[in-house]
Scaffold this motif. Structure first.
Motif, short mmCIF file in Angstrom:
data_model
loop_
_atom_site.label_atom_id
_atom_site.label_comp_id
_atom_site.label_asym_id
_atom_site.label_seq_id
_atom_site.Cartn_x
_atom_site.Cartn_y
_atom_site.Cartn_z
N THR A 177 -35.06 -22.97 -94.49
CA THR A 177 -35.05 -24.20 -95.26
C THR A 177 -34.78 -23.86 -96.72
OG1 THR A 177 -36.23 -26.29 -95.67
CG2 THR A 177 -37.54 -24.28 -95.73
N GLY A 178 -34.63 -24.88 -97.53
CA GLY A 178 -34.37 -24.66 -98.95
C GLY A 178 -35.32 -25.50 -99.77
N THR A 179 -35.42 -25.15 -101.04
CA THR A 179 -36.28 -25.95 -101.92
C THR A 179 -35.46 -26.60 -103.01
OG1 THR A 179 -36.75 -23.99 -103.25
CG2 THR A 179 -38.35 -24.57 -101.55
N PHE A 180 -35.83 -27.82 -103.34
CA PHE A 180 -35.23 -28.53 -104.45
C PHE A 180 -36.37 -28.89 -105.40
CE2 PHE A 180 -33.45 -32.38 -106.49
CZ PHE A 180 -32.32 -31.80 -107.04
N ARG A 181 -36.51 -28.09 -106.45
CA ARG A 181 -37.63 -28.26 -107.38
C ARG A 181 -38.96 -28.16 -106.63
NH1 ARG A 181 -34.07 -33.11 -109.94
NH2 ARG A 181 -32.61 -31.80 -111.09
N TYR A 182 -39.80 -29.23 -106.65
CA TYR A 182 -41.17 -29.13 -106.10
C TYR A 182 -41.78 -30.52 -106.13
CZ TYR A 182 -41.07 -28.90 -111.09
OH TYR A 182 -40.73 -29.15 -112.38
N ALA A 183 -42.81 -30.69 -105.37
CA ALA A 183 -43.59 -31.94 -105.40
C ALA A 183 -45.06 -31.59 -105.26
CB ALA A 183 -43.15 -32.88 -104.27
N ASN A 184 -45.88 -32.20 -106.10
CA ASN A 184 -47.34 -32.05 -106.02
C ASN A 184 -47.80 -30.60 -106.16
OD1 ASN A 184 -47.90 -34.89 -105.39
ND2 ASN A 184 -46.87 -34.46 -103.44
N CYS A 185 -47.13 -29.81 -106.96
CA CYS A 185 -47.48 -28.39 -107.10
C CYS A 185 -48.18 -28.03 -108.40
CB CYS A 185 -46.21 -27.52 -106.98
SG CYS A 185 -45.58 -27.47 -105.30
N THR A 231 -30.50 -28.87 -101.53
CA THR A 231 -30.68 -30.14 -102.26
C THR A 231 -31.27 -31.22 -101.38
OG1 THR A 231 -28.38 -30.72 -101.82
CG2 THR A 231 -28.84 -29.70 -103.93
N LYS A 232 -31.04 -31.14 -100.06
CA LYS A 232 -31.67 -32.11 -99.16
C LYS A 232 -32.93 -31.53 -98.49
CE LYS A 232 -27.73 -33.41 -96.82
NZ LYS A 232 -26.85 -34.31 -96.01
N GLU A 233 -33.27 -30.32 -98.82
CA GLU A 233 -34.42 -29.64 -98.19
C GLU A 233 -34.39 -29.80 -96.67
OE1 GLU A 233 -38.18 -30.38 -100.15
OE2 GLU A 233 -37.66 -28.99 -101.75
N LEU A 234 -33.25 -29.46 -96.10
CA LEU A 234 -33.11 -29.49 -94.64
C LEU A 234 -33.85 -28.30 -94.03
CD1 LEU A 234 -29.27 -30.21 -94.51
CD2 LEU A 234 -31.15 -31.85 -94.59
N THR A 235 -34.29 -28.46 -92.81
CA THR A 235 -34.87 -27.35 -92.06
C THR A 235 -33.95 -27.04 -90.89
OG1 THR A 235 -37.10 -28.01 -92.67
CG2 THR A 235 -36.89 -26.54 -90.79
N VAL A 236 -33.55 -25.77 -90.80
CA VAL A 236 -32.64 -25.34 -89.74
C VAL A 236 -33.35 -24.29 -88.90
CG1 VAL A 236 -30.38 -24.31 -89.23
CG2 VAL A 236 -30.70 -25.66 -91.33
N THR A 237 -33.39 -24.51 -87.61
CA THR A 237 -33.93 -23.46 -86.75
C THR A 237 -33.09 -23.41 -85.48
OG1 THR A 237 -35.97 -22.52 -85.82
CG2 THR A 237 -35.68 -24.89 -85.60
N GLY A 238 -33.39 -22.44 -84.65
CA GLY A 238 -32.65 -22.31 -83.40
C GLY A 238 -33.63 -22.15 -82.26
N THR A 239 -33.13 -22.35 -81.04
CA THR A 239 -34.00 -22.18 -79.89
C THR A 239 -33.49 -21.05 -79.02
OG1 THR A 239 -32.77 -23.87 -78.66
CG2 THR A 239 -34.77 -24.58 -79.81
N PHE A 240 -34.45 -20.32 -78.48
CA PHE A 240 -34.11 -19.27 -77.51
C PHE A 240 -34.91 -19.60 -76.25
CE2 PHE A 240 -34.63 -14.97 -75.67
CZ PHE A 240 -33.28 -14.67 -75.53
N ARG A 241 -34.21 -20.20 -75.27
CA ARG A 241 -34.88 -20.66 -74.06
C ARG A 241 -36.02 -21.63 -74.42
NH1 ARG A 241 -34.51 -14.41 -72.18
NH2 ARG A 241 -32.32 -14.43 -71.59
N TYR A 242 -37.28 -21.33 -74.07
CA TYR A 242 -38.38 -22.30 -74.22
C TYR A 242 -39.67 -21.60 -73.87
CZ TYR A 242 -36.77 -21.93 -69.49
OH TYR A 242 -36.32 -21.40 -68.32
N ALA A 243 -40.76 -22.19 -74.27
CA ALA A 243 -42.09 -21.69 -73.90
C ALA A 243 -43.00 -22.88 -73.64
CB ALA A 243 -42.67 -20.81 -75.00
#
Lengths: 345, 345, 345, 345
Positions: free
Chosen positions: C287-295, D281-293
């Motif tokens: 993930t990435g950070t854009f500045r901060y909130a409530n820190c 800038t959008k604070e996206l979270t990117v992850t991947g899956t390897f099969r399942y648990a």
């Protein structure tokens, strides 16, 4: 920006414990970030009935005549000078609270815990048994045509259920027990199903409500008077307590599987004897809900998609002049679930 | 793979309530995935004292002579045929539990809730007041040279604290209250600081323990007999309840800030009258801990870095033959915190 | 409510790329919820330098003279009519942003993603290279006497680090790698330690900064020019990327343990070739950070407790008239970390 | 404990790239914690086809004849000596993996990341194109009568979708985009709906698959060749990437709302150029899956309740002797989704 609006309106006021009267009032003017809404439908909540019966809830005392009602829908009739995200004519569900936006709770996204919250029909803040109300524009949530006025009003109790199920983090595969099959309990059952719960059971001592719960899709209805709840069902991962009844709360813990999440939604006694050793040995998580935050869009989507049937909860229709009858419906009609008041009638 | 090992060993057995005797026993042979450990040091826990005093804890009854002790360190003296991750001579902290690895709790990473858990010194499973024990190799956690035998043994109660603080999700900036300044309470305070808590307060009625808590770095020590706890401190975001005392549990809730997390660590009465309305209006989260899972590596790192001082807790040193005295130390010495037993002496 | 204030003040303006000039301006009047702050100290951030060097950052272009500086501390000299939570004379750290409070991001507690955010020194919003600024009162965070003006100003970059470590959920026992030992990287290392990380490594090609990192308590400083980073260290659970350099980002992934969390803090190229198969097979979270909130509250607590040494970052002190020199310090002084500007001098 | 079982069985072996042959093999004997399963149905996965076409996937190379197939159902025909939780005659869905239970990943509940995992049809571990297989008993998940053999086999790809949606934490109200309408993409869309998503869109260049997606309940099917995906839809909160196609992955990011969660499910190129500035800038979270648990119970519940229609995916039925045709079906039939192999035929 606005059509011609009347200067005066009619509203139903709780004058004192047990007495409702209709009176005239001025139509308010929306502030810069507010909208003026013509109220279409208002659901009656247990808290409204409690104020009517007792003149107070805990420390909130009705000292001046109070407009009750906080489950409301309507149509925007005017917008304030700074409002750009809403327009006259939009049908909306009202999120009946105003919060400060500046305190640590608001800034953290927990605005329902704002110490300066002003919530409809909580003394001294007036509610929606009236023809016109003002509301911050972002708290007037547009609804699609597919939602009736009744359904749009009942987005409020559905938001209570959405919040409870979110706090419990109901997941596909979970077994979920709801204790109490009143309107909020029934909606919690619906939302649990909508989140993919594998099994939803609901307990109540009222056979009619058990029947309604099964009709709405619950997998099992349990009558706790038939024996300990934990003996009647397999262990559950989630308990949404919607009765506020001390024996229900206490009995539910024994049904909890290891690591179960328990959410206390129904309000009851201020203290209860709880099985703390069980909380420890099963590492249960217990939390409670106070209204909701950021739930209206999800509630509207669930209702609009047909997954949750709100219209089916309505069991009585009243005009403003009949508001007192509406507030007493749950005592006179054993099948009453959700009486509605229509200020425009 | 192993040096020559003795065939017999000495151990201290709780024969019945209030009576400990030393006896000989065979040195066990490690199974394919196990290691044989020569025990170096064993801390005495309140549960050991409780078994000694009462012959039982809840449903766990001492029916046969039982080896007590579950806070242990030692050195690996032999390894099983399949063990590739440990070697003879390694100094280790013992995680004193064996779990099935196949049940839903184990598979979900909550092995502390495994219904088939076999935990040291919990009838009928023997503990560590003995010269040699076997353990699954992955439960024998290597420790650096910097950790003394005492400190390596006390990784066990430190893991209890690590788990509690993790459940509470203590964050930088949090205000954290610990109720109860026994060994686990003191360690919870240490871990809260180690996670960046802004303020750590600890309450106890024992002035000596309050003094120790301040010495270890707590910001404030509170004596609940001086007045309601909530009147003596500002609201807190986290409460780690380590006393098991009903009034402490009840008093703590009033000190909780909105959205606070409360973790019940100390074991006490099986049921308690709790302020459920407060759980609801402040949306508190209450959970409990049952031992710990996956905490040893973090606990070892905290102790090795010097952030948590384990040696400073030790208040008495006993041989196996003095195990009964060690179990009674907390009654005879008002300053007793953590008596240690050394089976090799 | 306010002492006598001057009508005019002096400020340093970025006139255009590469040119700073001092000019007079009116002292602003605080709005009802605002405070007027006399600025004490302002840190220079890489973004200030970038605006000076290039006249823009991405789509933010300096079209009119702009007051730079957003890492600021000061003293409240006047408060608006509705302000009840702050008072004249309080020393504060400035959280340099204003947000709408009404959009879904603000309401969800993610106000740093508010589309209407107004951030200091981001065109066309002025910053803090000036004697007086106004700020919403809840964004002026009181600091204890123990914090110097410099430290109070540097609460801003420390909040960036607090946010990054919170996004990564750094836990006791974690191994944490920081890539890039500039001011933010150094502070990320400090915060990782303050959250209980077991090991903190930091990589940089600048030997001086590696030395500073070790001095501040990092366990290892790694020079990526000595060979692949993943070959120089054991796998890590957390990576806080603070360099913005594409090779650093790419190289870091190979050092990630299964289920590691990677936070992209440093800004660099808008796209990078990333090892997606590794994200999948190791189930990494990026993930990435854009500045901060409530820190800010947490950052102030960490600095006040002495866990994070902010004063030690300061490497130059300049008056307003020397603002241009301050902005060029990082080019002329190889040891420059954080030059400070003092508008009151 | 077991009925009379044959000593020999028939299986289909991938002899080398592009060649499948049928051969006899011994019926295996279950170990103490294992069960022997007579295989009923096996779905063909893209990975099976990839091994057939290329003889390898990344570093997994087919060096010896290999039994393919890992999406399987069957009936328990014998149980090992220690098995108490399963019995002969139970119909089961096979979770086709064995893990060590002792490593940090297993102990933390992330057994899919176990470095010693043995997964069906991954060289050198044989799969399910055979009449009998053995499996750890807790990996043989009982299914209700309501599930067909086909559906029970397809619990495997459904578990992939359950895991992906869980990683993305799909919530009621979320807008969810699926990129790629193959079997896993279609199932991800189903699971997103089953978790209460407000809107589910699915993109594919294959018009037939777009049609199937809409038939199964997606709100919109998007053809990325008609223009940038982000121009065709409103921003989404969740993206489940199921195509593995680099342009699909890249195009999806632009459609992400602030704080969106992106899960990379489909396997494609090992590196891709990704928009890191947008992640920041959008604070996206990117992850991947390897099969399942830990997903089988939830998947079985979703299929049993009728929320997910697995039988509708089946597009071809083959005996063991036709396994090669089954593996080539996706090339010869443009409408092929899920060919099934029945070893008992």
């Amino acid at each position: 920006m606005t059509a011609t609006l009347p200067a005066a309106q009619t509203q139903a006021l709780l004058m004192r414990q047990g007495e409702v009267a209709v009176a005239a009032a001025a139509v308010p003017t929306p502030g810069p970030h507010q909208v003026l809404i013509e109220v279409a439908a208002v659901g009656i909540c247990g808290s409204d009935v409690h104020y009517f019966d007792h003149g107070r809830i805990a420390d909130f005392v009705v000292r001046e005549p109070l407009v009750l009602g906080h489950e409301a829908s309507g149509t925007i009739r005017a917008v304030g000078a700074e409002v750009t995200n809403r327009s006259v004519g939009q049908r909306v569900a009202l999120e009946p609270q105003e919060t400060c936006g500046r305190c640590p709770q608001c800034l953290a996204g927990r605005y329902n815990l704002c110490p300066e919250v002003r919530f409809f029909a909580t003394p001294p803040i007036h509610g929606a048994f009236t023809q016109y109300v003002v509301l911050e524009s972002h708290r007037a949530h547009p609804v699609p045509d597919a939602l009736s006025d009744d359904a749009a009003a009942l987005i409020e109790p559905l938001s209570v259920a959405v919040w409870a199920a979110q706090k419990a983090n109901v997941q596909p595969g979970d077994r979920v027990l709801i204790t109490g099959a009143g309107p909020v309990g029934l909606l919690c059952a619906d939302v649990a199903r909508a989140r993919g719960a594998a099994w939803v059971g609901i307990s109540d001592t009222n056979e009619y409500r058990m029947h309604v719960a099964l009709d709405r899709g619950a997998n099992q209805a349990i009558n706790p008077t038939s024996g300990p709840l934990a003996d009647q069902i397999e262990p559950v991962n989630v308990i949404l307590e919607c009765s506020g009844a001390t024996p229900a709360v206490q009995g539910a813990f024994a049904a909890a599987a290891p690591a179960a999440r328990i959410v206390l939604v129904g309000m009851g006694a201020s203290t209860m004897e709880l099985p703390v050793a069980m909380i420890q040995t099963k590492e249960l998580t217990v939390t409670g809900t106070f209204r909701y935050a950021n739930c209206y869009p999800a509630a509207i989507a669930l209702a609009a998609s047909g997954v949750v049937n709100l219209d089916g909860l309505v069991t009585g229709r009243f005009g403003l002049a009949e508001a007192q009858q509406a507030l007493q419906a749950s005592k006179t009609d054993p099948h009453a679930l959700k009486p509605m008041v229509y200020p425009a009638r």
